[in-house]
Design a protein around this motif. Structure first.
Motif, PDB file in Angstrom:
ATOM      1  N   PHE A  78      -2.546  -0.484  -7.371  1.00 44.07           N
ATOM      2  CA  PHE A  78      -1.408  -1.399  -7.243  1.00 44.07           C
ATOM      3  C   PHE A  78      -1.135  -2.127  -8.559  1.00 44.07           C
ATOM      4  O   PHE A  78      -1.954  -2.107  -9.483  1.00 44.07           O
ATOM      5  N   ALA A  79       0.013  -2.831  -8.568  1.00 47.70           N
ATOM      6  CA  ALA A  79       0.455  -3.531  -9.771  1.00 47.70           C
ATOM      7  C   ALA A  79      -0.419  -4.736 -10.097  1.00 47.70           C
ATOM      8  O   ALA A  79      -0.441  -5.197 -11.234  1.00 47.70           O
ATOM      9  N   SER A  80      -1.134  -5.273  -9.102  1.00 47.62           N
ATOM     10  CA  SER A  80      -2.046  -6.397  -9.330  1.00 47.62           C
ATOM     11  C   SER A  80      -3.010  -6.462  -8.153  1.00 47.62           C
ATOM     12  O   SER A  80      -2.783  -5.804  -7.117  1.00 47.62           O
ATOM     13  N   GLY A  81      -4.045  -7.275  -8.306  1.00 49.81           N
ATOM     14  CA  GLY A  81      -4.965  -7.464  -7.190  1.00 49.81           C
ATOM     15  C   GLY A  81      -4.255  -8.064  -5.987  1.00 49.81           C
ATOM     16  O   GLY A  81      -4.473  -7.657  -4.846  1.00 49.81           O
ATOM     17  N   LEU A  82      -3.370  -9.033  -6.251  1.00 50.27           N
ATOM     18  CA  LEU A  82      -2.668  -9.672  -5.140  1.00 50.27           C
ATOM     19  C   LEU A  82      -1.678  -8.722  -4.476  1.00 50.27           C
ATOM     20  O   LEU A  82      -1.460  -8.794  -3.261  1.00 50.27           O
ATOM     21  N   ALA A  83      -1.084  -7.804  -5.233  1.00 49.85           N
ATOM     22  CA  ALA A  83      -0.207  -6.798  -4.626  1.00 49.85           C
ATOM     23  C   ALA A  83      -1.029  -5.903  -3.688  1.00 49.85           C
ATOM     24  O   ALA A  83      -0.566  -5.531  -2.599  1.00 49.85           O
ATOM     25  N   ALA A  84      -2.253  -5.588  -4.089  1.00 54.15           N
ATOM     26  CA  ALA A  84      -3.136  -4.789  -3.225  1.00 54.15           C
ATOM     27  C   ALA A  84      -3.456  -5.557  -1.942  1.00 54.15           C
ATOM     28  O   ALA A  84      -3.392  -5.014  -0.828  1.00 54.15           O
ATOM     29  N   HIS A 196     -15.208  -1.848   5.638  1.00 65.04           N
ATOM     30  CA  HIS A 196     -14.154  -0.866   5.911  1.00 65.04           C
ATOM     31  C   HIS A 196     -13.190  -0.708   4.742  1.00 65.04           C
ATOM     32  O   HIS A 196     -12.648   0.368   4.527  1.00 65.04           O
ATOM     33  N   VAL A 197     -12.956  -1.811   4.039  1.00 68.99           N
ATOM     34  CA  VAL A 197     -12.025  -1.769   2.903  1.00 68.99           C
ATOM     35  C   VAL A 197     -12.608  -2.584   1.750  1.00 68.99           C
ATOM     36  O   VAL A 197     -13.148  -3.675   1.964  1.00 68.99           O
ATOM     37  N   VAL A 198     -12.486  -2.047   0.547  1.00 68.03           N
ATOM     38  CA  VAL A 198     -12.816  -2.801  -0.659  1.00 68.03           C
ATOM     39  C   VAL A 198     -11.518  -3.133  -1.389  1.00 68.03           C
ATOM     40  O   VAL A 198     -10.633  -2.291  -1.513  1.00 68.03           O
ATOM     41  N   VAL A 199     -11.416  -4.388  -1.832  1.00 62.82           N
ATOM     42  CA  VAL A 199     -10.276  -4.851  -2.616  1.00 62.82           C
ATOM     43  C   VAL A 199     -10.752  -5.073  -4.043  1.00 62.82           C
ATOM     44  O   VAL A 199     -11.865  -5.559  -4.250  1.00 62.82           O
ATOM     45  N   HIS A 200      -9.904  -4.717  -5.011  1.00 60.75           N
ATOM     46  CA  HIS A 200     -10.217  -5.028  -6.411  1.00 60.75           C
ATOM     47  C   HIS A 200      -9.040  -5.638  -7.124  1.00 60.75           C
ATOM     48  O   HIS A 200      -7.905  -5.197  -6.942  1.00 60.75           O
ATOM     49  N   SER A 201      -9.335  -6.619  -7.960  1.00 68.85           N
ATOM     50  CA  SER A 201      -8.457  -6.911  -9.076  1.00 68.85           C
ATOM     51  C   SER A 201      -9.021  -6.069 -10.214  1.00 68.85           C
ATOM     52  O   SER A 201     -10.045  -6.429 -10.812  1.00 68.85           O
ATOM     53  N   THR A 202      -8.386  -4.927 -10.510  1.00 66.03           N
ATOM     54  CA  THR A 202      -8.873  -4.055 -11.602  1.00 66.03           C
ATOM     55  C   THR A 202      -8.614  -4.702 -12.967  1.00 66.03           C
ATOM     56  O   THR A 202      -9.105  -4.220 -13.990  1.00 66.03           O
ATOM     57  N   THR A 203      -7.849  -5.793 -12.955  1.00 66.57           N
ATOM     58  CA  THR A 203      -7.628  -6.632 -14.136  1.00 66.57           C
ATOM     59  C   THR A 203      -8.959  -7.062 -14.762  1.00 66.57           C
ATOM     60  O   THR A 203      -9.023  -7.306 -15.963  1.00 66.57           O
ATOM     61  N   GLY A 214      -3.969  -5.213 -12.715  1.00 65.75           N
ATOM     62  CA  GLY A 214      -3.875  -4.163 -11.691  1.00 65.75           C
ATOM     63  C   GLY A 214      -4.748  -4.480 -10.500  1.00 65.75           C
ATOM     64  O   GLY A 214      -5.578  -5.396 -10.543  1.00 65.75           O
ATOM     65  N   GLY A 215      -4.541  -3.733  -9.431  1.00 66.31           N
ATOM     66  CA  GLY A 215      -5.343  -3.932  -8.229  1.00 66.31           C
ATOM     67  C   GLY A 215      -5.602  -2.610  -7.530  1.00 66.31           C
ATOM     68  O   GLY A 215      -4.986  -1.594  -7.860  1.00 66.31           O
ATOM     69  N   ILE A 238       3.248  -0.517  -6.718  1.00 65.07           N
ATOM     70  CA  ILE A 238       2.329   0.466  -7.322  1.00 65.07           C
ATOM     71  C   ILE A 238       1.899   0.102  -8.737  1.00 65.07           C
ATOM     72  O   ILE A 238       2.570  -0.656  -9.433  1.00 65.07           O
ATOM     73  N   ALA A 239       0.768   0.697  -9.163  1.00 69.47           N
ATOM     74  CA  ALA A 239       0.365   0.640 -10.570  1.00 69.47           C
ATOM     75  C   ALA A 239       1.216   1.646 -11.337  1.00 69.47           C
ATOM     76  O   ALA A 239       1.363   2.796 -10.916  1.00 69.47           O
ATOM     77  N   GLY A 240       1.768   1.236 -12.475  1.00 68.60           N
ATOM     78  CA  GLY A 240       2.545   2.145 -13.307  1.00 68.60           C
ATOM     79  C   GLY A 240       1.637   3.103 -14.068  1.00 68.60           C
ATOM     80  O   GLY A 240       0.425   2.898 -14.146  1.00 68.60           O
TER      81      GLY A 240
END
Ligand code: PLP
Length: 383
Positions: A78-84, A196-203, A214-215, A238-240
């Protein structure tokens, strides 16, 4: 890569989802800076790509790599962690539903729950996740859709027992969601512990170089993965391609970076615990940390984030303004060391809420510079 062989973490970080380009042999996935794809006749897609919101090859490479690193079956970027987070919440919640969240969650996550989702009828109870009885008591049968976990937490570095919380979630018919931003999959793999789900701020650590926002979502459930992918496309956050490429590039060195982040953080913790101006050091690697035993059980090492309390808010602000190698700034997880004052910076939006943080707290994101320089900088800033 031979799909049948079980590869190690660092090998996956470099190769998963990243076969050499079939036409040119390029060993790194190209940046597919493209929105649409030629179709071989109506409905005849080459390689499954039709429009880059739905799928893009650079993003696919990142998503396959993230799924492999977390031990999941599906990942979405995703475009950010919060978008995810937003996409996940809209996939699993409807008006009237309820979420249990950590009482010291990332400020932006709590803001999303309290300022955005409350208006849509999704309520959130902040609970101390270290207290399993309090979590059980907060469950509302049939209404609680998720237990949202951060471990370690931001900025107080609390530890939650992922396996124990997964059991409570399953019993409640809810999903266990773990924000794994602080640990990264190198230090902790929540899906293997029952999440069940992992969330990331890939930032943060995944990107690792403070040059991309990113997220990601990763899941062990293929059917949930399909629903998340539907919402990723339907909502469009989405992540670009270039952001995906930068994140993939960062991930290749995640293991070696994390080893150094952890080693430098351990040295910083030693200095802080011995320093007379520091009142308390918060770090899960310390034997007297209340979550230490659980951290030992579920983490490979204790990470690069360190928080500490001074004797007064003024003393905390002074340290933040005096460091020279530690840069005063928000965010974390990059190669460069950062220092910040959570009450006035990252967690200012939590003021007056149950998530308000102490004003004498300082948070460090310990980078991978020469450790002697980091220690000397802190010594001079502490005075
Ligand atoms: C930064 C952060 C987020 C939000 O991610 P963005 O990429 O800034 O949108 C969520 N959770 C944690 C723990 C974070 O540190």
């Amino acid at each position: 890569m031979d799909e049948d062989v079980q590869r190690g973490f660092e090998t996956l970080a470099i190769h998963a989802g990243q076969e050499p380009d079939p036409t040119t042999g390029a060993v790194v996935p190209p940046i597919y800076q493209v929105s649409t794809y030629k179709q071989d006749g109506v409905g005849g897609l080459r390689g499954g790509y039709e429009y880059s919101r739905s799928a893009n090859p650079t993003r696919t490479a990142l998503e396959e790599c993230l799924a492999a690193l977390e031990g999941g079956v599906r990942a979405l970027a995703f475009a950010s962690g919060l978008a995810a987070e937003d996409t996940l919440l809209r996939t699993i919640c409807a008006p009237g539903d309820h979420i249990i969240a950590p009482n010291d969650a990332y400020g932006g996550t709590y803001r999303l729950f309290s300022k955005v989702y409350e208006r849509w009828g999704v309520t959130c109870d902040p609970v101390p996740l270290g207290d399993l009885e309090a979590v059980r008591a907060a469950v509302r049968e049939g209404v609680t859709k998720a237990i949202w976990v951060e471990t370690p937490t931001n900025p107080l570095l609390g530890i939650a027992d992922i396996a124990a919380l997964a059991a409570i979630a399953v019993e409640a018919g809810a999903l266990l969601v773990v924000d794994n931003t602080f640990a990264s999959p190198y230090l902790q793999q929540p899906l293997t512990l029952g999440a069940h789900v992992v969330v990331h701020s890939t930032t943060k650590y995944l990107g690792g170089h403070s040059d991309v926002v990113g997220g990601a979502l990763v899941t062990s459930d293929a059917e949930l993965g399909e629903r998340l992918a539907f919402h990723q496309n339907a909502m469009g956050a989405i992540a670009g391609p270039f952001d995906s490429w930068l994140t993939l590039r960062g991930i290749k060195t995640l293991g070696v970076r994390m080893d150094r982040h952890c080693a430098n953080a351990a040295a910083v913790v030693k200095l802080l615990t011995e320093h007379p101006a520091v009142r308390q050091v918060l770090y899960p690697g310390l034997p007297d940390h209340p979550g230490h035993d659980i951290a030992v059980k579920q983490m490979r090492a204790f990470g690069g984030m360190v928080s500490f309390r001074m004797d007064s808010p003024e003393a905390a602000l002074r340290v933040c303004e005096r460091t020279k190698v530690f840069t005063l700034g928000e965010s974390l997880g990059g190669v460069e060391s950062l220092i910040e004052h959570p009450a006035k910076m990252t967690h200012a939006s939590a003021a007056g809420s149950p998530l308000e943080v102490p004003a004498d707290l300082v948070r460090l994101s310990v980078g991978i510079e020469s450790v002697e320089d980091l220690l000397a900088d802190l010594r001079q800033a502490l005075g």
